[in-house]
Write an enzyme that holds these catalytic residues in place. Structure first.
Site, short mmCIF file in Angstrom:
data_model
loop_
_atom_site.label_atom_id
_atom_site.label_comp_id
_atom_site.label_asym_id
_atom_site.label_seq_id
_atom_site.Cartn_x
_atom_site.Cartn_y
_atom_site.Cartn_z
CG ASP A 1 -6.91 -4.72 3.84
OD1 ASP A 1 -7.88 -4.72 4.61
OD2 ASP A 1 -6.80 -3.93 2.88
CE1 TYR B 1 -3.19 -2.80 -0.08
CE2 TYR B 1 -3.66 -2.48 2.23
CZ TYR B 1 -3.88 -3.15 1.04
OH TYR B 1 -4.82 -4.16 0.99
CG ASP C 1 -11.91 -7.06 6.09
OD1 ASP C 1 -11.59 -6.56 7.19
OD2 ASP C 1 -12.27 -6.38 5.12
CG ASP D 1 -1.87 -19.73 -1.28
OD1 ASP D 1 -1.00 -19.79 -0.38
OD2 ASP D 1 -1.74 -20.32 -2.37
CE LYS E 1 1.08 -16.90 -2.73
NZ LYS E 1 0.54 -18.25 -3.08
#
Ligand code: NAD
Length: 371
Positions: free
Chosen positions: A251, A143, A255, A227, A194
């Protein structure tokens, strides 16, 4: 006797309504005497500050924030300020606090109260009693990395670029926070990245392993591909206790974990900065995950639990008052067990209440527990 300095920034919309309920709880704790008390300063932030001062947070409010032991933040924003210039929009107040105090560690608990287990989209057996903490790196990564741009190409196409950057020290400091927090919980940390396809993932893996070995060998560490972590959260969420991860994956995973617990109105959060080398204390901001909810603001409908639970986090992480934090969290669970519900978590046959009634019921339970 310790006096904890709190700065309360209610903000806009329902931020103002839920802040009143947190003040009710603070007043009860202050009224009980004991070795801890609270001194509360208040100021404007977001749209309210823009209306009064033309900026989303004033220098005076920033100065108060600097001396506070904890900042309690309601929510900001609303359509009234849709057309103000980007630099002074309501969210700029929150971003300034995060940036100036380098609040790099974002704690998002996902707790499923037994009374709300049926409100989750997962089966009761998977979520009942769930208590996960997602620790998200908040100031680096995708970000913020440069270049970040959309470039026009000669062939008429465009190319969008985001850059993911992490340094050793950025990873090391958040992994240390994870290990410190794990020591107060189950003693186990999962780190999600990852490393199979991203260079920053390789660095996250290597720095995490080294930090763990050098600073926290007593903690159990498990590495998990981000993942797979997303998949395992849905398959068997209770296998996790604390997950530390980067800004982008955090993020998404936070959620995902949050939705297991019912409503946005139930979710607290904390953002912590680096520990002061002299006092050992971190700058910290506590806020509900939700926004200012313009659709229900001013109607007394907002659920104040996320805000009250954020205050409980402040007691735990900034005031060294874990026992009182437990009292607040137990009071919330009891009120839910007794069948009280704000509209967002309402179920058939239970008692629908507004913001103030819910706040008063939680306050009464706290008062009883502390009597
Ligand atoms: P929102 O979180 O404000 O609301 C989303 C939905 O959830 C709405 O239907 C709302 O009524 C409901 N909801 C949220 N909190 C609730 C609560 N405590 N009790 C009951 N219901 C609740 O998100 P949004 O509608 O996307 O954004 C509204 C405004 O809030 C925008 O201006 C946005 O920029 C701002 N916002 C601010 C923050 C913040 O201050 N940290 C975070 C998110 C959004």
């Amino acid at each position: 006797m310790t006096t904890h300095k709190l700065l309360l920034l209610p903000g806009d919309g329902i931020g103002v309504e839920i802040s009143r309920e947190v003040e009710r709880v603070i007043a009860i704790l202050n009224g009980k005497g004991g070795p801890n008390s609270f001194e509360v300063e208040r100021d404007l932030v977001g749209g309210a500050a823009i209306d009064a001062h033309g900026v989303a947070i004033t220098e005076e409010a920033m100065a108060k924030a600097k001396t506070a032991d904890a900042i309690l933040f309601g929510a900001v924003g609303g359509s009234k300020w849709d057309d103000v210039p980007y630099e002074i929009r309501p969210e700029a107040g929150l971003l300034r606090l995060r940036k100036d105090f380098d609040l790099f560690a974002n704690l998002r608990p996902a707790i499923c109260y037994p009374a709300l287990a049926d409100a989750s989209s997962l089966k009761r057996s998977l979520v009942e009693g769930l208590d996960i903490l997602i620790l998200r790196e908040l100031t680096g990564g995708t970000y913020f990395g440069e270049p970040k741009e959309i470039v026009a190409l000669e062939n008429g196409q465009k190319r969008g670029v985001d850059t993911t950057i992490y340094t050793t020290s950025e990873i090391e400091r958040i992994v240390k926070v994870a290990c410190d927090l794990a020591r107060k919980r189950s003693g186990k940390v999962h780190m999600a990245a990852k490393w199979n396809v991203m260079k920053t993932g390789v660095l996250w893996r290597d720095v995490t392993v080294a930090t763990h070995r050098n600073h926290a060998p007593d903690i159990e560490l498990e590495l998990i591909l981000a993942d797979n972590c997303a998949m395992q959260l849905i398959r068997d969420p209770k296998q996790f206790d604390l997950i530390v991860t980067d800004n982008l994956f955090g993020d998404i995973l936070s959620d995902e974990a949050a939705m297991m617990t019912g409503s946005l109105g139930m979710l607290p959060s904390a953002s912590l900065g680096a520990a002061d080398p002299q006092t050992g204390r971190s700058k910290a901001l506590y806020e509900p995950v939700h926004g200012s909810a313009p659709d229900i603001s001013g109607q007394g409908l907002a659920n104040p639990i996320a805000m009250i639970a954020s205050f409980a986090m402040a007691l735990r992480y900034s005031c060294n008052m874990a026992a009182e934090a437990d009292v607040i969290e137990t009071a919330i669970a009891k009120v839910l067990d007794n069948g009280l519900r704000t509209a967002d978590i309402m179920q058939n046959g239970l008692t629908k209440v507004g913001t103030e009634e819910m706040g008063r019921a939680i306050a009464a339970e706290i008062e009883t527990a502390l009597a």
